[in-house]
Design an enzyme around this catalytic site. Sequence first.
Site, short mmCIF file in Angstrom:
data_model
loop_
_atom_site.label_atom_id
_atom_site.label_comp_id
_atom_site.label_asym_id
_atom_site.label_seq_id
_atom_site.Cartn_x
_atom_site.Cartn_y
_atom_site.Cartn_z
N TYR A 141 1.03 116.98 21.54
CA TYR A 141 0.66 116.74 20.15
C TYR A 141 0.70 118.02 19.32
O TYR A 141 0.70 117.98 18.09
CB TYR A 141 -0.74 116.10 20.04
CG TYR A 141 -0.84 114.71 20.65
CD1 TYR A 141 0.30 113.99 20.99
CD2 TYR A 141 -2.07 114.11 20.88
CE1 TYR A 141 0.21 112.73 21.54
CE2 TYR A 141 -2.16 112.84 21.43
CZ TYR A 141 -1.01 112.16 21.77
OH TYR A 141 -1.10 110.90 22.32
N LYS A 188 1.33 114.50 35.93
CA LYS A 188 2.62 113.89 36.30
C LYS A 188 3.43 115.00 36.97
O LYS A 188 4.54 115.36 36.54
CB LYS A 188 3.31 113.35 35.03
CG LYS A 188 4.55 112.53 35.29
CD LYS A 188 4.26 111.16 35.89
CE LYS A 188 5.56 110.42 36.20
NZ LYS A 188 5.36 109.23 37.03
N ASP A 220 0.47 107.51 36.28
CA ASP A 220 0.83 106.08 36.40
C ASP A 220 -0.07 105.38 37.42
O ASP A 220 -0.53 104.26 37.21
CB ASP A 220 2.32 105.88 36.73
CG ASP A 220 2.87 106.91 37.70
OD1 ASP A 220 2.15 107.87 38.02
OD2 ASP A 220 4.01 106.76 38.17
N ASP A 244 -5.33 110.39 25.87
CA ASP A 244 -5.34 109.49 24.71
C ASP A 244 -5.14 108.05 25.19
O ASP A 244 -5.85 107.12 24.80
CB ASP A 244 -4.19 109.91 23.78
CG ASP A 244 -4.30 109.28 22.40
OD1 ASP A 244 -5.29 108.59 22.14
OD2 ASP A 244 -3.38 109.49 21.59
N ASP A 248 -8.30 104.87 26.00
CA ASP A 248 -8.25 103.54 25.39
C ASP A 248 -8.28 102.45 26.46
O ASP A 248 -8.96 101.44 26.32
CB ASP A 248 -6.99 103.38 24.52
CG ASP A 248 -7.29 103.69 23.07
OD1 ASP A 248 -8.25 104.45 22.82
OD2 ASP A 248 -6.58 103.19 22.18
#
Length: 355
Positions: A141, A188, A220, A244, A248
């Site tokens: 970001y 990852k 994942d 992020d 959620d």
Amino acid sequence: MDYQIALLGGDGIGPEVIAQAARVLERVGTAFGHSFVFKPALIGGCAIDATGSALPDETLAACRSADAVLLGAVGGPKWDNPTATVRPEQGLLGIRKGLGLYANLRPVKMNEMLIGASTIKPEVLRGTDLVVVRELTGGIYFGERGRRDDGNTAYDTMIYSRAEIERVLHTAFRLARQRRGKVTSVDKANVLESSRLWRETATIVAKAYPDVAFEHLLVDACAMHLIRRPATFDVIVTENMFGDILTDEASMLAGSMGMLPSASLAEGTLGLYEPIHGSAPDIAGQGIANPVGAILSAALLLRLSLGLEQEALAVERAVDQVLAEGYRTRDIAENASEVITTTVMGDLICERVTA
Ligand code: NAD
């Protein structure tokens, strides 16, 4: 003791739920002999309307000189113009950057009374009590981005320094020591170089906390295990974009947006505390918003910025008690006849806060 709290209600239901959180803090003050001095300030759409900026200088100054910041939510249809140069969310990004808030903590604790509100099976959810620690000021970001080939190719850059990774990992390990003593570091590393640095750094930091159980997990796999065996996690720590998405996902375990608090921490004790929900324009001004996420954010403020653990527990106990007695705002009510308003929920929680 006197504590200065910057109060940033923001837009929509933000001011409605923050008002209840402030009342609960006042009640804590009376019960435990503290004094809270509130400094109201503007952020988001209301700040744009009043000053032309989503984060006026006075707001940032009020936050910097406070012991902690309590924030409602920003945004709404009135300011929803994607081409506008000034937007409410700039207030959020600006305050994170301006206060150096690099670690975002989102606790998700399953409340037995509300277990039916989630879309996940009760037997999977039972016992879930986890915190996702998300790195907030680095990663993709904030990396270099742009277009080339006449705009037909776009790129974003995921970039992390060892120091940025270290500090958020220390936050996660310190937190795990106050909880059930387990950290899961998510990356990852099978594909991304920034994740390989993350994993290497996490392995080194973990050695300083031999009393904390530690594991690596690919993002994942983590996304899958969060809905398959959520109760096995304690503290999950990860970079900005993975966090992020995972926060959620994790918040949906609890069923309702209105219930969950969050904390964003800087170096030292300054922190910003806010419910995870947005400004809910569809119910703003009706007095029916659930203030529990904001009130539990105030409990986190007491615990993490002011070091007042007993006071934080008193607030959390009061919330549990009100729910156990069957009181519900509309968003968590199974039966429409038992619904109470935002203010009544605040009253009931205040009454049950005791030293
Ligand atoms: P939202 O969280 O505001 O609302 C989603 C749904 O949940 C709505 O139906 C709403 O009524 C309900 N809801 C949310 N909080 C509730 C509460 N406390 N009590 C009862 N019901 C509640 O998300 P959205 O609708 O996607 O976004 C609305 C606005 O909020 C947008 O402008 C968005 O940009 C902004 N937003 C701000 C933040 C923030 O300030 N941190 C976060 C998310 C969204």
